[in-house]
Motif scaffolding. Structure first.
Motif, PDB file in Angstrom:
ATOM      1  N   GLU A 142       0.772  -1.161  -0.062  1.00  0.00           N
ATOM      2  CA  GLU A 142      -0.078  -0.040  -0.020  1.00  0.00           C
ATOM      3  C   GLU A 142       0.914   1.407  -0.058  1.00  0.00           C
ATOM      4  O   GLU A 142       0.512   2.314  -0.676  1.00  0.00           O
ATOM      5  N   THR A 143       1.897   1.219   0.632  1.00  0.00           N
ATOM      6  CA  THR A 143       2.849   2.340   0.739  1.00  0.00           C
ATOM      7  C   THR A 143       3.391   2.486  -0.574  1.00  0.00           C
ATOM      8  O   THR A 143       3.714   3.832  -1.026  1.00  0.00           O
ATOM      9  N   ASN A 144       3.852   1.497  -1.416  1.00  0.00           N
ATOM     10  CA  ASN A 144       4.541   1.683  -2.727  1.00  0.00           C
ATOM     11  C   ASN A 144       3.587   1.842  -3.786  1.00  0.00           C
ATOM     12  O   ASN A 144       4.012   1.576  -5.042  1.00  0.00           O
ATOM     13  N   THR A 145       2.145   1.980  -3.501  1.00  0.00           N
ATOM     14  CA  THR A 145       1.562   2.006  -4.460  1.00  0.00           C
ATOM     15  C   THR A 145       1.308   3.394  -5.183  1.00  0.00           C
ATOM     16  O   THR A 145       1.168   4.290  -4.471  1.00  0.00           O
ATOM     17  N   VAL A 146       1.564   3.690  -6.477  1.00  0.00           N
ATOM     18  CA  VAL A 146       1.405   4.949  -7.181  1.00  0.00           C
ATOM     19  C   VAL A 146       0.279   4.812  -7.960  1.00  0.00           C
ATOM     20  O   VAL A 146      -0.038   3.959  -8.950  1.00  0.00           O
ATOM     21  N   GLN A 147      -0.697   5.670  -7.705  1.00  0.00           N
ATOM     22  CA  GLN A 147      -1.826   5.961  -8.637  1.00  0.00           C
ATOM     23  C   GLN A 147      -1.775   7.029  -9.768  1.00  0.00           C
ATOM     24  O   GLN A 147      -1.055   8.141  -9.388  1.00  0.00           O
ATOM     25  N   SER A 148      -2.722   7.208 -10.543  1.00  0.00           N
ATOM     26  CA  SER A 148      -2.696   7.926 -11.548  1.00  0.00           C
ATOM     27  C   SER A 148      -3.292   9.252 -11.088  1.00  0.00           C
ATOM     28  O   SER A 148      -3.918   9.114 -10.362  1.00  0.00           O
ATOM     29  N   ILE A 149      -3.223  10.256 -11.749  1.00  0.00           N
ATOM     30  CA  ILE A 149      -3.986  11.416 -11.620  1.00  0.00           C
ATOM     31  C   ILE A 149      -5.588  11.129 -11.461  1.00  0.00           C
ATOM     32  O   ILE A 149      -6.448  11.825 -10.551  1.00  0.00           O
ATOM     33  N   ASP A 150      -6.065  10.574 -12.273  1.00  0.00           N
ATOM     34  CA  ASP A 150      -7.526  10.322 -12.506  1.00  0.00           C
ATOM     35  C   ASP A 150      -7.950   9.182 -11.695  1.00  0.00           C
ATOM     36  O   ASP A 150      -9.350   8.980 -11.276  1.00  0.00           O
ATOM     37  N   GLY A 151      -6.817   8.417 -10.968  1.00  0.00           N
ATOM     38  CA  GLY A 151      -7.432   7.301 -10.087  1.00  0.00           C
ATOM     39  C   GLY A 151      -7.701   6.012 -10.646  1.00  0.00           C
ATOM     40  O   GLY A 151      -8.033   5.210 -10.085  1.00  0.00           O
ATOM     41  N   LYS A 152      -7.834   6.024 -11.842  1.00  0.00           N
ATOM     42  CA  LYS A 152      -8.014   4.690 -12.757  1.00  0.00           C
ATOM     43  C   LYS A 152      -7.104   3.840 -12.701  1.00  0.00           C
ATOM     44  O   LYS A 152      -7.490   2.641 -12.874  1.00  0.00           O
ATOM     45  N   ASN A 153      -5.752   4.062 -12.752  1.00  0.00           N
ATOM     46  CA  ASN A 153      -4.755   3.230 -13.008  1.00  0.00           C
ATOM     47  C   ASN A 153      -3.661   3.250 -11.617  1.00  0.00           C
ATOM     48  O   ASN A 153      -3.452   4.304 -11.115  1.00  0.00           O
ATOM     49  N   SER A 154      -3.085   2.127 -11.336  1.00  0.00           N
ATOM     50  CA  SER A 154      -2.062   2.249 -10.116  1.00  0.00           C
ATOM     51  C   SER A 154      -1.215   1.157 -10.423  1.00  0.00           C
ATOM     52  O   SER A 154      -1.456  -0.198 -11.033  1.00  0.00           O
ATOM     53  N   SER A 155       0.060   1.348 -10.093  1.00  0.00           N
ATOM     54  CA  SER A 155       1.180   0.629  -9.981  1.00  0.00           C
ATOM     55  C   SER A 155       1.816   0.301  -8.608  1.00  0.00           C
ATOM     56  O   SER A 155       1.923   1.300  -7.993  1.00  0.00           O
ATOM     57  N   VAL A 156       2.367  -0.756  -8.438  1.00  0.00           N
ATOM     58  CA  VAL A 156       3.181  -1.112  -7.036  1.00  0.00           C
ATOM     59  C   VAL A 156       4.552  -1.221  -7.404  1.00  0.00           C
ATOM     60  O   VAL A 156       5.064  -1.698  -8.144  1.00  0.00           O
ATOM     61  N   LEU A 157       5.177  -0.191  -6.858  1.00  0.00           N
ATOM     62  CA  LEU A 157       6.941  -0.013  -7.105  1.00  0.00           C
ATOM     63  C   LEU A 157       7.512  -1.488  -6.423  1.00  0.00           C
ATOM     64  O   LEU A 157       7.035  -1.848  -5.386  1.00  0.00           O
TER      65      LEU A 157
END
Length: 292
Positions: A142-157
């Motif tokens: 959860e800490t390493n999760t990066v979400q896009s500006i619109d909140g539709k996409n996310s990626s875990v580092l």
């Protein structure tokens, strides 16, 4: 005492004749028949009283006894048929080698038990799971999760910087060549780490080649105080910040000067090193400002 002649002709001692015997027999027979008929009447009255008391008579009892005998005979036939079927099943099971071998391998207790014994004699479960107090990784994800500006996409580092991460003191640059032509120039001295990959949401240096992974590799600058020391202008020792590259277990690997580097390990970069990612033809040449 009377005379013999008087005794012979008195009514009390009248001589017995055949006619008198027949008449007495007939009267006795009639009385016997009357008594028998009266006894028959008493029996019929008893049956009528029994029927009125219990609701059924001798005929009903006989009918019930016959019904019970028929039911008993049917039950006996069913029992015999069931025994025959069970014997046939046992013979078929014995003919099957897989079942017979499995039955021989099983213990008697496991073969005859209806359900597995889940508890021991003391009452405690046999297969009780031990508590796991180790890190589950959910908080880190959860800490390493990066979400896009619109909140539709996310990626875990996949990568976290080490404690010795530092911004470089020299102005390191990457010259990008495709064949003999320079196509780009990347300055990598503005931050301590640069993530390289196809995922533009988290990548600092995006690459488009399909052989590269979404999070392919990281160029990391680290401060080496204990291992490497240099002299400053006053003659004192000082630590050194050097660039390293680490492959994030990519599919097609990372190559430095034509050699594939090991995954998940820091590999030191030096001046004029040539880096290639996957099977891409682009070459990244490492130089800095002081290079002549």
């Amino acid at each position: 005492m009377p005379h013999d002649s008087e005794r012979d002709h008195s009514p009390r001692f009248r001589p017995t004749t055949h006619e008198s015997v027949d008449s007495r027999y007939r009267h006795g027979r009639k009385d016997y028949d009357d008594g028998y008929s009266r006894r028959g009447d008493r029996g019929s009255n008893y049956r009528r009283n029994e029927e009125s008391r219990y609701g059924y008579g001798e005929e009903e009892r006989e009918r019930e006894r016959r019904r019970d005998r028929d039911r008993y005979d049917r039950d006996g036939d069913n029992y015999d048929r069931n025994r025959e079927r069970e014997g046939d099943r046992n013979r078929d099971r014995d003919r099957d080698p897989k079942r017979s071998s499995r039955r021989r391998s099983e213990s008697p207790h496991s073969r005859h038990s209806l359900r597995p014994h889940s508890r021991s004699r003391s009452g405690s479960p046999l297969n009780k799971g031990k508590p796991n107090f180790g890190a589950s990784g959910l908080l880190a994800a959860e800490t390493n999760t990066v979400q896009s500006i619109d909140g539709k996409n996310s990626s875990v580092l996949k990568y976290n910087e080490p404690p010795e991460a530092r911004k470089p003191l020299l102005g390191w640059r990457l010259y990008v060549f495709k064949g003999d032509e320079q196509v780009d120039l990347l300055h990598i001295q503005r931050q301590s780490a640069y993530l390289i990959g196809r995922d533009r949401l988290v990548a600092d240096i995006p690459i488009e080649h399909p052989s590269c992974s979404k999070q392919h590799a990281v160029i990391q600058c680290k401060f080496l105080n204990r291992l490497v020391q240099e002299k400053d202008e006053f003659g004192g020792s000082k630590g050194v910040v050097k660039p390293f590259i680490i492959d994030l277990e990519s599919t097609n690997g990372t190559h430095v000067n034509g050699d594939k580097i090991p995954a998940s390990r820091y590999y030191e970069l030096k001046l004029n090193d040539v880096i290639k990612f996957g099977t891409s033809n682009r070459e990244y040449v490492l130089l800095h400002d002081d290079a002549s």
